[in-house]
Design a protein around this motif. Sequence first.
Motif, PDB file in Angstrom:
ATOM      1  N   UNK A 141       5.138  -4.521  15.931  1.00  0.00           N
ATOM      2  CA  UNK A 141       5.033  -4.818  17.360  1.00  0.00           C
ATOM      3  C   UNK A 141       3.567  -5.057  17.672  1.00  0.00           C
ATOM      4  N   UNK A 142       3.261  -6.283  18.087  1.00  0.00           N
ATOM      5  CA  UNK A 142       1.864  -6.675  18.315  1.00  0.00           C
ATOM      6  C   UNK A 142       1.071  -6.453  17.032  1.00  0.00           C
ATOM      7  N   UNK A 143       0.121  -5.539  17.036  1.00  0.00           N
ATOM      8  CA  UNK A 143      -0.716  -5.344  15.848  1.00  0.00           C
ATOM      9  C   UNK A 143      -0.515  -3.975  15.213  1.00  0.00           C
ATOM     10  N   UNK A 144       0.655  -3.358  15.477  1.00  0.00           N
ATOM     11  CA  UNK A 144       0.927  -2.058  14.881  1.00  0.00           C
ATOM     12  C   UNK A 144       2.298  -2.052  14.223  1.00  0.00           C
ATOM     13  N   UNK A 145       2.417  -1.248  13.167  1.00  0.00           N
ATOM     14  CA  UNK A 145       3.659  -1.127  12.403  1.00  0.00           C
ATOM     15  C   UNK A 145       4.198   0.283  12.540  1.00  0.00           C
ATOM     16  N   UNK A 146       5.433   0.389  13.013  1.00  0.00           N
ATOM     17  CA  UNK A 146       6.128   1.683  12.992  1.00  0.00           C
ATOM     18  C   UNK A 146       6.668   1.883  11.579  1.00  0.00           C
ATOM     19  N   UNK A 147       6.095   2.826  10.858  1.00  0.00           N
ATOM     20  CA  UNK A 147       6.378   3.024   9.439  1.00  0.00           C
ATOM     21  C   UNK A 147       7.698   3.765   9.257  1.00  0.00           C
ATOM     22  N   UNK A 148       8.690   3.065   8.710  1.00  0.00           N
ATOM     23  CA  UNK A 148      10.020   3.643   8.508  1.00  0.00           C
ATOM     24  C   UNK A 148      10.237   4.150   7.086  1.00  0.00           C
ATOM     25  N   UNK A 149       9.175   4.201   6.299  1.00  0.00           N
ATOM     26  CA  UNK A 149       9.312   4.576   4.887  1.00  0.00           C
ATOM     27  C   UNK A 149       9.745   6.019   4.706  1.00  0.00           C
ATOM     28  N   UNK A 150       9.542   6.853   5.713  1.00  0.00           N
ATOM     29  CA  UNK A 150       9.985   8.238   5.598  1.00  0.00           C
ATOM     30  C   UNK A 150      11.488   8.381   5.701  1.00  0.00           C
ATOM     31  N   UNK A 151      12.147   7.357   6.240  1.00  0.00           N
ATOM     32  CA  UNK A 151      13.601   7.432   6.383  1.00  0.00           C
ATOM     33  C   UNK A 151      14.317   6.652   5.283  1.00  0.00           C
ATOM     34  N   UNK A 152      13.794   5.481   4.931  1.00  0.00           N
ATOM     35  CA  UNK A 152      14.343   4.670   3.844  1.00  0.00           C
ATOM     36  C   UNK A 152      13.194   4.289   2.919  1.00  0.00           C
ATOM     37  N   UNK A 153      13.384   4.295   1.611  1.00  0.00           N
ATOM     38  CA  UNK A 153      12.280   3.985   0.701  1.00  0.00           C
ATOM     39  C   UNK A 153      11.850   2.527   0.724  1.00  0.00           C
ATOM     40  N   UNK A 154      12.730   1.636   1.156  1.00  0.00           N
ATOM     41  CA  UNK A 154      12.380   0.220   1.216  1.00  0.00           C
ATOM     42  C   UNK A 154      13.287  -0.467   2.223  1.00  0.00           C
ATOM     43  N   UNK A 155      12.873  -1.658   2.632  1.00  0.00           N
ATOM     44  CA  UNK A 155      13.700  -2.435   3.553  1.00  0.00           C
ATOM     45  C   UNK A 155      15.026  -2.812   2.905  1.00  0.00           C
ATOM     46  N   UNK A 156      15.000  -3.115   1.617  1.00  0.00           N
ATOM     47  CA  UNK A 156      16.244  -3.439   0.926  1.00  0.00           C
ATOM     48  C   UNK A 156      17.228  -2.278   1.001  1.00  0.00           C
ATOM     49  N   UNK A 157      16.742  -1.071   0.807  1.00  0.00           N
ATOM     50  CA  UNK A 157      17.620   0.104   0.884  1.00  0.00           C
ATOM     51  C   UNK A 157      18.152   0.268   2.299  1.00  0.00           C
TER      52      UNK A 157
END
Length: 282
Positions: A18-34
């Motif tokens: 969003x704009x120039x920041x990334x909400x890091x979802x790696x703590x919930x899923x190890x990768x986007x593919x997963x």
Amino acid sequence: MKLVSFGYDGRLGFGVLTDDRIADLSGRWPSLKVAIADGATPELLRAAAAEAPTLALADVELDLPVPDAERFVCAGLNFRAHALEGGHQDAPKNPSVFLRSASTFVPHGRPILKPDWSDAFDYECEFAVIIGRGGRHIAPEDAMEHVFGYTLLMDGSMRDVQFEHSLVAGKNFYQSGSIGPWIVTADEVEDPTALQLMGRVNGEQRQSAPISELIFDIPTLISYWSRVDALSPGDLISVGTPSGVGFAMTPKSFLKPGDVVETEVPGIGVLSNPVAADQPGG
């Protein structure tokens, strides 16, 4: 919603941009593919992003949108004008598809490599689909239900190797193509056929065509490949390139180190890569 995969502090991750920041979802899923395979919907991803830690876009190194995708399927000769400029007087009767390996791609911003083997490094700017729900024998009328989102692809091609050796060899040189910069989820794109695909070299527009001009549309391509092989979550299908490629120009205009190739679809983004020389032994 835009989703990016990235490297940060010695690890790989993904998140919502969003704009120039990334909400890091790696703590919930190890990768986007997963996450895609787990059935994560845009609504679920947005909800998770609202509670996730954030990173500055400037502090990460972008990766391929789905770096661990199982398949990168590309369609050839899928715009009529491109088929004509390539010497094909009739449109193909069936989709002409081929695979590229993950090692042949780099993400947005990273140099694409011109091998010393070839002096005919050509660009093909393309629009691509990311599969959300896999399967086999997908009916065309059901195919769009399998789409997770959209991204951009530059199908770098060594024309001398492609024409004198094989299509597979000419299309699979190390780090000669690119994908990115992100995925725009399908719920943000009401009608992909209304989108305009453009390609530029050093700021000069070389390619431009609406997605509506595809010979074989997106549902047909998805259905066709699902009859050949299974499709899996995170797989990519690229729809092909419009006319205006370098080998069809007079005189021919191939890529050289120092050039910059841009693929753009308004509403999706701009994929930009400089060209560099591949170093033998590198």
